[in-house]
Enzyme design. Structure first.
Site, PDB file in Angstrom:
ATOM      1  N   ASP A  17       0.833  -1.208   0.000  1.00  0.00           N
ATOM      2  CA  ASP A  17       0.000   0.000   0.000  1.00  0.00           C
ATOM      3  C   ASP A  17       0.869   1.260   0.000  1.00  0.00           C
ATOM      4  O   ASP A  17       2.013   1.231   0.451  1.00  0.00           O
ATOM      5  CB  ASP A  17      -0.918  -0.024   1.236  1.00  0.00           C
ATOM      6  CG  ASP A  17      -2.088   0.936   1.101  1.00  0.00           C
ATOM      7  OD1 ASP A  17      -2.423   1.321  -0.042  1.00  0.00           O
ATOM      8  OD2 ASP A  17      -2.662   1.314   2.136  1.00  0.00           O
ATOM      9  N   GLY A  18       0.301   2.343  -0.514  1.00  0.00           N
ATOM     10  CA  GLY A  18       0.978   3.645  -0.440  1.00  0.00           C
ATOM     11  C   GLY A  18       1.512   4.177  -1.763  1.00  0.00           C
ATOM     12  O   GLY A  18       2.179   5.210  -1.779  1.00  0.00           O
ATOM     13  N   ARG A  21       0.053   7.764  -2.458  1.00  0.00           N
ATOM     14  CA  ARG A  21       0.633   8.807  -1.601  1.00  0.00           C
ATOM     15  C   ARG A  21       2.074   9.113  -2.002  1.00  0.00           C
ATOM     16  O   ARG A  21       2.517  10.252  -1.982  1.00  0.00           O
ATOM     17  CB  ARG A  21       0.575   8.364  -0.128  1.00  0.00           C
ATOM     18  CG  ARG A  21      -0.777   8.592   0.515  1.00  0.00           C
ATOM     19  CD  ARG A  21      -0.912   7.822   1.802  1.00  0.00           C
ATOM     20  NE  ARG A  21      -1.227   6.432   1.562  1.00  0.00           N
ATOM     21  CZ  ARG A  21      -1.175   5.484   2.487  1.00  0.00           C
ATOM     22  NH1 ARG A  21      -0.784   5.790   3.714  1.00  0.00           N
ATOM     23  NH2 ARG A  21      -1.505   4.244   2.178  1.00  0.00           N
ATOM     24  N   HIS A  34       2.229   3.462  -8.976  1.00  0.00           N
ATOM     25  CA  HIS A  34       1.998   2.042  -9.259  1.00  0.00           C
ATOM     26  C   HIS A  34       3.134   1.486 -10.131  1.00  0.00           C
ATOM     27  O   HIS A  34       3.549   0.346  -9.972  1.00  0.00           O
ATOM     28  CB  HIS A  34       0.653   1.840  -9.966  1.00  0.00           C
ATOM     29  CG  HIS A  34      -0.532   2.270  -9.142  1.00  0.00           C
ATOM     30  ND1 HIS A  34      -0.688   1.878  -7.822  1.00  0.00           N
ATOM     31  CD2 HIS A  34      -1.602   3.058  -9.422  1.00  0.00           C
ATOM     32  CE1 HIS A  34      -1.810   2.405  -7.345  1.00  0.00           C
ATOM     33  NE2 HIS A  34      -2.382   3.137  -8.282  1.00  0.00           N
ATOM     34  N   LEU A 128      10.506 -20.557  -5.671  1.00  0.00           N
ATOM     35  CA  LEU A 128       9.655 -19.579  -4.974  1.00  0.00           C
ATOM     36  C   LEU A 128       8.273 -19.576  -5.617  1.00  0.00           C
ATOM     37  O   LEU A 128       8.152 -19.475  -6.839  1.00  0.00           O
ATOM     38  CB  LEU A 128      10.266 -18.176  -5.103  1.00  0.00           C
ATOM     39  CG  LEU A 128       9.403 -17.011  -4.587  1.00  0.00           C
ATOM     40  CD1 LEU A 128       9.349 -17.012  -3.066  1.00  0.00           C
ATOM     41  CD2 LEU A 128       9.934 -15.669  -5.078  1.00  0.00           C
TER      42      LEU A 128
HETATM   43  C1  IPE Z   1      -5.231  -2.690  -0.168  1.00  0.00           C
HETATM   44  O1  IPE Z   1      -4.956  -1.344  -0.318  1.00  0.00           O
HETATM   45  C2  IPE Z   1      -5.296  -3.341  -1.522  1.00  0.00           C
HETATM   46  C3  IPE Z   1      -4.020  -3.510  -2.200  1.00  0.00           C
HETATM   47  C4  IPE Z   1      -2.851  -3.213  -1.688  1.00  0.00           C
HETATM   48  C5  IPE Z   1      -4.089  -4.073  -3.517  1.00  0.00           C
HETATM   49  P1  IPE Z   1      -6.140  -0.279  -0.387  1.00  0.00           P
HETATM   50  O2  IPE Z   1      -5.508   1.055  -0.533  1.00  0.00           O
HETATM   51  O3  IPE Z   1      -7.114  -0.665  -1.437  1.00  0.00           O
HETATM   52  O4  IPE Z   1      -6.830  -0.467   1.017  1.00  0.00           O
HETATM   53  P2  IPE Z   1      -7.699   0.535   1.879  1.00  0.00           P
HETATM   54  O5  IPE Z   1      -8.704   1.154   0.958  1.00  0.00           O
HETATM   55  O6  IPE Z   1      -6.756   1.561   2.425  1.00  0.00           O
HETATM   56  O7  IPE Z   1      -8.298  -0.308   2.950  1.00  0.00           O
HETATM   57  C1  IPE Z   2      -1.686   0.312  -3.260  1.00  0.00           C
HETATM   58  O1  IPE Z   2      -1.439   1.666  -3.285  1.00  0.00           O
HETATM   59  C2  IPE Z   2      -1.865  -0.268  -4.639  1.00  0.00           C
HETATM   60  C3  IPE Z   2      -3.253  -0.606  -4.971  1.00  0.00           C
HETATM   61  C4  IPE Z   2      -4.247  -0.579  -4.148  1.00  0.00           C
HETATM   62  C5  IPE Z   2      -3.505  -1.012  -6.331  1.00  0.00           C
HETATM   63  P1  IPE Z   2      -2.617   2.733  -3.237  1.00  0.00           P
HETATM   64  O2  IPE Z   2      -2.990   3.058  -4.634  1.00  0.00           O
HETATM   65  O3  IPE Z   2      -3.727   2.261  -2.395  1.00  0.00           O
HETATM   66  O4  IPE Z   2      -1.881   3.957  -2.590  1.00  0.00           O
HETATM   67  P2  IPE Z   2      -2.443   4.924  -1.455  1.00  0.00           P
HETATM   68  O5  IPE Z   2      -2.845   4.051  -0.311  1.00  0.00           O
HETATM   69  O6  IPE Z   2      -3.597   5.653  -2.041  1.00  0.00           O
HETATM   70  O7  IPE Z   2      -1.288   5.792  -1.136  1.00  0.00           O
HETATM   71 MG    MG Z   3      -4.121   2.435  -0.393  1.00  0.00          MG
END
Ligand code: IPE
Ligand code: IPE
Ligand code: MG
Length: 237
Positions: A17-18, A21, A34, A128
């Site tokens: 995640d992140g 941001r 991404h 793996l």
């Molecule tokens: C979780 O991240 C899904 C993936 C990393 C693919 P999200 O950004 O979708 O999760 P929430 O919305 O913060 O719970």
């Molecule tokens: C995780 O990063 C990747 C996916 C959910 C596809 P985010 O796109 O959720 O990034 P943030 O959480 O908004 O920073």
């Molecule tokens: Mg996210």
């Protein structure tokens, strides 16, 4: 304690995640986060190969992520196609066996074709297992298993009393995988976001504020280090 051999977690799962941001902080479009995130996946696969971790499962796209703006979703789909095409052959040579976790329904014919192709031409040597949760939802996975098991009962193939935890596990997408030992979430949120709900019953959780595009082998080592300090009791004493 015998010797000082360190037993690596045999299954690491990551909620990556992140990305958004990370991009926003640099004034870049979310898709750029991404794209850089996909490169980190490759690095972490190599780190796991080096350390002898047998299973790596990554959360790449949830079923809930379809709620995002169309432009972002199509950016992610494009990157997934690019990633699978570019890295499959390379990683296969290293002994990476690819597994898709998730629904096929909803994915485009183009992506499905790439996934099928990877499944049919998988690595012979399985150093793996790289499981990619893509179009994944833990609740959908369990619901789908319940449906399959109910139809076995309906057909008279099994009786209600034959339904065990093992049977449920066998009907999940992750049927052939051990449960994760360590669940890492990047981006600082303390939640599981519908990831591997059944399988993480006794996984050790580790959350880092590091955003996924900044994740490195060093961060992974930190997580594994902390994992080694945990005492896993599985309900015992
Ligand atoms: C979780 O991240 C899904 C993936 C990393 C693919 P999200 O950004 O979708 O999760 P929430 O919305 O913060 O719970
Ligand atoms: C995780 O990063 C990747 C996916 C959910 C596809 P985010 O796109 O959720 O990034 P943030 O959480 O908004 O920073
Ligand atoms: Mg996210």
């Amino acid at each position: 304690m015998k010797g000082q051999e360190i037993k690596q977690p045999s299954h690491i799962a990551i909620i990556m995640d992140g990305n958004g941001r990370w991009a926003k902080a640099r004034g870049l479009p979310r898709t750029e986060g991404h794209r850089v995130g996909a490169e980190r996946v490759r690095d972490i696969v190599y780190a796991c190969l080096e350390m002898g971790v047998k299973n790596l499962t990554i959360y790449a796209f949830s079923k809930e992520n379809w709620k995002r703006p169309r432009r972002e979703v199509s950016g992610i789909m494009g990157l997934a196609r690019f990633f699978f095409k570019r890295f499959f052959d390379e990683l296969k040579k290293e002994g990476v066996f690819f597994v898709h976790l998730g629904d096929t329904e909803g994915l485009s014919p183009g992506i499905l074709k790439i996934i099928r192709n990877m499944e049919e031409n998988n690595a012979a040597e399985r150093k793996l297992y790289l499981s990619i949760a893509f179009n994944y939802s833990g609740r959908s996975e369990i619901t789908q298993a319940v449906r399959e098991i109910a139809s076995l009962v309906e057909r008279g193939d099994i009786e209600v009393g034959d339904i065990t935890q093992e049977l449920v596990s066998e009907h999940l997408y992750s049927a052939d995988l051990p449960d994760p030992d360590l669940l890492i979430r990047t981006g600082g949120e303390h939640r599981v976001s519908n990831f591997l709900l059944w399988q993480i019953a006794y996984s050790e959780l580790w959350v880092t504020d590091t955003l996924w595009p900044d994740f490195s082998k060093q961060t992974l080592l930190e997580a594994i280090d902390e994992y080694h300090r945990r005492e896993r009791r599985f309900g015992g004493l």
